[in-house]
Design an enzyme around this catalytic site. Structure first.
Site, PDB file in Angstrom:
ATOM      1  N   TYR A   1       3.601   5.220 -12.217  1.00  0.00           N
ATOM      2  CA  TYR A   1       3.996   6.345 -13.255  1.00  0.00           C
ATOM      3  C   TYR A   1       4.761   5.215 -14.323  1.00  0.00           C
ATOM      4  O   TYR A   1       6.058   5.460 -14.552  1.00  0.00           O
ATOM      5  CB  TYR A   1       4.953   7.369 -12.492  1.00  0.00           C
TER       6      TYR A   1
ATOM      7  N   CYS B   1       3.837  17.015 -14.130  1.00  0.00           N
ATOM      8  CA  CYS B   1       3.275  15.770 -13.863  1.00  0.00           C
ATOM      9  C   CYS B   1       3.040  14.971 -15.072  1.00  0.00           C
ATOM     10  O   CYS B   1       2.694  15.350 -16.157  1.00  0.00           O
ATOM     11  CB  CYS B   1       1.779  15.827 -13.348  1.00  0.00           C
TER      12      CYS B   1
ATOM     13  N   ARG C   1       0.622  19.003  -6.409  1.00  0.00           N
ATOM     14  CA  ARG C   1       0.339  17.540  -6.516  1.00  0.00           C
ATOM     15  C   ARG C   1       0.829  16.734  -5.205  1.00  0.00           C
ATOM     16  O   ARG C   1       1.780  16.729  -4.929  1.00  0.00           O
ATOM     17  CB  ARG C   1       1.282  16.944  -7.686  1.00  0.00           C
TER      18      ARG C   1
ATOM     19  N   HIS D   1     -10.380   8.034  -3.108  1.00  0.00           N
ATOM     20  CA  HIS D   1     -10.494   6.443  -3.129  1.00  0.00           C
ATOM     21  C   HIS D   1     -11.939   6.237  -3.609  1.00  0.00           C
ATOM     22  O   HIS D   1     -12.171   5.049  -3.642  1.00  0.00           O
ATOM     23  CB  HIS D   1     -10.323   6.065  -1.634  1.00  0.00           C
TER      24      HIS D   1
ATOM     25  N   HIS E   1       0.914  -1.054   0.071  1.00  0.00           N
ATOM     26  CA  HIS E   1      -0.007  -0.036  -0.088  1.00  0.00           C
ATOM     27  C   HIS E   1       0.945   1.068  -0.060  1.00  0.00           C
ATOM     28  O   HIS E   1       1.824   1.252   0.768  1.00  0.00           O
ATOM     29  CB  HIS E   1      -0.846   0.062   1.205  1.00  0.00           C
TER      30      HIS E   1
END
Length: 743
Positions: free
Chosen positions: A444, A298, A248, A171, A147
């Site tokens: 990513y 980003c 971010r 979430h 996690h």
């Protein structure tokens, strides 16, 4: 708090490990659910090595890999499990006698029921943490290590995860719930439910100490805060003001007392296990200070554009402003690693490596970890490159690093995706493998258009250097250009025709049309000589601005712009922001390149009424006199921009070709549709054109306008046949409608 699927040990628990608190059915009798069986067999041939930490452990060795997303199980193992359950426990028949369900309990009878008092025993200290969500119970023992916010979710252990998800609103999505369901072990007893749910618990809001933000920022999520500046503010200045720099965050902003900031520690761990800790004060005192002017972008910048034009993507739907440029101040990471005792071979000489016994930097990684549990890594070769300009930064645009941007210390890795520039930096580990974090191994990355939402994450390389991209951030048409609304035209001359300012009015009479590679012969085109307030047509000035950027230190060679959807092209003016002494720092082109363009749109014809006459009194109406005549619809055109860097890398034409379900690296040509507005000039002799409406990523939602255009095209399109273009045009519009979304 993104969720990763549990490992095999969660699906196939040993029969003797059944919870003593189950009040409905014993563990040996719980069937292997069809859903989990499908998931286990799907990855039976995976080559992912097993995790090297013991079940239930909340810590992971430095070089451990993230728990695999697939569940590694084959038919033989399933058969073994079934065989074990046949003869485990002599009294299994007696133990498996089911207890009657409570009155009104119509939930899945194959799963056990648990009392809340027993769930509470499985808190963070138990070694086998459970959580509840709604009326269900989940065992997250084997999930913690994988996690992203393992330490955070342990706060909910032994209780409900729902209050945390109410705060972490990111979430609340279908794919997150589907992953959590793989940890389901049972239900809460009816006796502990009120109206089908346990009593609501109150928790302390971890975001209550977050800093105040500029109200101009456009928020995608509030907790954690993820926001971008509006287009008109993004590239107004070369250096993005600190308050407008895009935000971010994955969790809350850590709180560091100002009086103790000098004591903030950074721990360096070397491959041999040796560690060294530096305080922030020590870093500032012992090492030379350097400045680097660099963009951070980003990987999801313009994700909304990919969603609009290619398909659904998972992630924050950024517009064009998840990118910003700043001057960073700090110490070189290479200097600190050398001082800590790191010894490596010359990266260009394998012979030296054999002689010295030191590892090659090409085989090592620098793992970076922040105070809020975020982790990422870069190749050691990048960290040690003398021209790579990797900093441990404590300053931004001449000020102390703001809290939202990493105070008191962050990594800045120029030319690389911003996900590697870890904020609130607290630990650095030099390792023989990448960071084990979710953000390095499972987030990513990018995949082929055909690979869907559940790709083989281990097969793709992590994103490091960024590809070339560009975007339009502002458009002005007609009188909005003439009357000095464009800041960069006021008081200056444009290379595209000599626009100049006089008393607030910009003279654009000498602006060349500039819509193709070869200028048209204006002397032979009487319509182009008509004044802007003609009752029939008007060639209107258009001003456009934006940015271009390429990673890896590559500069921007040119920016191409089209005013007619890509049929003809011209080049924009590249601003030389780094020409002034001290304006830019760094060994390579780490900054963005702002660009500007002044040209003329093709003639804009007036709306036509049902009678076939011009209707200048109804310029602002799409349906004059309430008629349904579709010929009076808006007069729109599509502006397109694309950039080429100095290595001649160019942007792809479409997002369909680079589509990936995560929506990463959305770098296709940026298309913006403009619909100039005409109004009567008050004297009954003509009309005045102005900017009107602008649609596209970073601007307005465009679905409504596209539907209108589809209707107009259908009404006027000839029957389709061999060689007809009407079908393809409608298909392109149809994609825009289905992919419409918020900016």
């Amino acid at each position: 708090m993104m969720i990763a699927p549990r490992r095999l040990t969660v699906v196939l628990r040993h029969p003797n490990s059944r919870p003593a608190t189950a009040s409905f059915v014993c563990r040996p009798c719980i069937r292997l659910r069809a859903k989990n069986l499908h998931q286990t067999t799907a990855r039976a041939n995976s080559t992912q090595p097993p995790s090297r930490h013991s079940p239930g452990s909340n810590t992971r060795p430095r070089t451990a890999r993230v728990a695999p997303l697939g569940l590694l199980v084959g038919g033989g193992l399933v058969a073994s499990y079934l065989a074990i359950t046949q003869h485990t426990n002599d009294d299994s028949a007696e133990a498996c006698k089911v207890k009657p369900l409570a009155s009104g309990d119509d939930r899945d009878p194959s799963l056990p029921r648990f009392r809340l008092k027993d769930v509470r025993q499985h808190d963070a200290a138990s070694g086998k943490p459970w959580v509840t969500y709604e009326d269900k119970v989940y065992d997250i023992t084997d999930w913690i290590a994988a996690h992203p916010g393992g330490d955070v979710i342990l706060r909910a252990a032994g209780a409900s995860i729902e209050p945390y998800w109410n705060i972490f609103s990111i979430h609340k999505s279908t794919h997150v719930r589907e992953i959590l369901d793989q940890y389901l072990i049972g239900f809460i007893e009816v006796a502990d439910l009120v109206n089908g749910r346990p009593a609501v618990e109150q928790i302390e809001d971890p975001f209550k100490e977050d800093p105040a933000r500029d109200p101009r920022l456009i928020s995608h999520t509030v907790k954690p805060r993820n926001a971008e500046p509006p287009n008109e503010e993004l590239d107004r200045e070369f250096q993005t003001p600190n308050g407008l720099f895009y935000v971010r965050n994955h969790m809350w902003v850590p709180v560091i007392e100002e009086s103790k900031v000098g004591e903030h520690g950074l721990t360096i761990e070397l491959p041999d296990g040796e560690t060294r800790t530096y305080t922030l004060a020590e870093l500032k005192e012992r090492f030379p200070t350097h400045k680097v002017t660099a963009v951070l972008q980003c990987s999801g910048n313009r994700r909304n554009d990919m969603t609009r034009h290619a398909g659904k993507t998972n992630g924050l739907q950024w517009g064009v402003s998840a990118i910003s440029n700043a001057e960073w101040e700090g110490v070189r990471l290479a200097d600190v690693l050398a001082d800590a005792g790191l010894k490596v071979a010359d990266a260009t000489s394998t012979t030296q490596s054999l002689v010295s016994g030191n590892p090659s930097p090409n085989s090592l990684h620098v793992q970076l970890t922040g105070l809020e549990a975020y982790g990422s890594s870069i190749p050691l070769s990048k960290a040690l490159d003398p021209s790579g300009d990797v900093l441990l930064a404590f300053g931004m645009n001449g000020q102390t690093l703001p809290r939202d941007h990493g105070y008191p210390l962050r990594a800045v890795v120029p030319g690389t995706v911003a996900a590697r520039s870890v904020k609130w930096l607290s630990k650095i580990v030099v390792s023989d493998e990448e960071s084990p974090s979710q953000w390095q191994r499972r987030d990513y990355k990018s995949f082929g258009p055909n690979e869907g939402p559940s790709p083989d994450w281990d097969r793709a390389v992590s994103i490091q250097e960024m590809p070339v991209t560009s975007a339009i951030t502002g458009v002005w048409v007609g009188d909005c250009v003439r009357k000095g609304r464009v800041a960069w035209l006021s008081g200056a001359r444009s290379q595209h025709g000599g626009g100049k300012q006089d008393g607030g009015i910009v003279d654009v009479g000498g602006v060349e049309r500039k819509v193709g590679f070869t200028p048209q012969d204006r002397a032979n085109n009487a319509k182009e000589e008509a004044p802007h307030n003609t009752k029939e047509t008007s060639a209107e000035p258009v001003a456009v601005q934006g940015y271009a950027y390429s990673g890896g230190g590559r500069g921007i060679a040119r920016v191409d712009i089209s005013l007619d959807g890509g049929k003809t092209w011209d080049q924009a003016e590249l601003l030389d922001d780094c020409s002034k002494p001290g304006a830019c720092f760094g060994n390579k082109n780490w900054t963005w390149r702002r660009w500007r363009y002044l040209g003329q749109l093709s003639e804009l014809s007036l709306p036509v009424s049902s009678s076939g006459t011009t209707a200048d009194n109804d310029c602002e109406s799409s349906t004059p006199n309430n008629s349904k005549d579709l010929r009076t619809k808006k007069h729109c055109t599509t502006l397109v921009v694309k950039a080429t860097d100095d290595a001649y890398n160019a942007q792809p034409e479409s997002h369909a070709a680079i589509f990936n379900a995560r929506g990463n690296l959305a770098t296709a040509w940026h298309r913006v549709r403009i619909c100039p507005k005409c109004t009567t000039n008050g004297d009954g002799k003509g009309v005045v054109w102005s900017t009107g409406e602008t649609y596209g990523c970073g601007f307005k939602k465009e679905a409504e306008a596209v539907r209108d255009e589809m209707a107009m095209l259908r009404s006027s399109a000839p029957p389709e046949g061999p060689g007809s273009k009407s079908g393809s045009a409608l298909a392109g519009v149809s994609i825009s409608v289905s992919a419409g979304g918020k900016d």
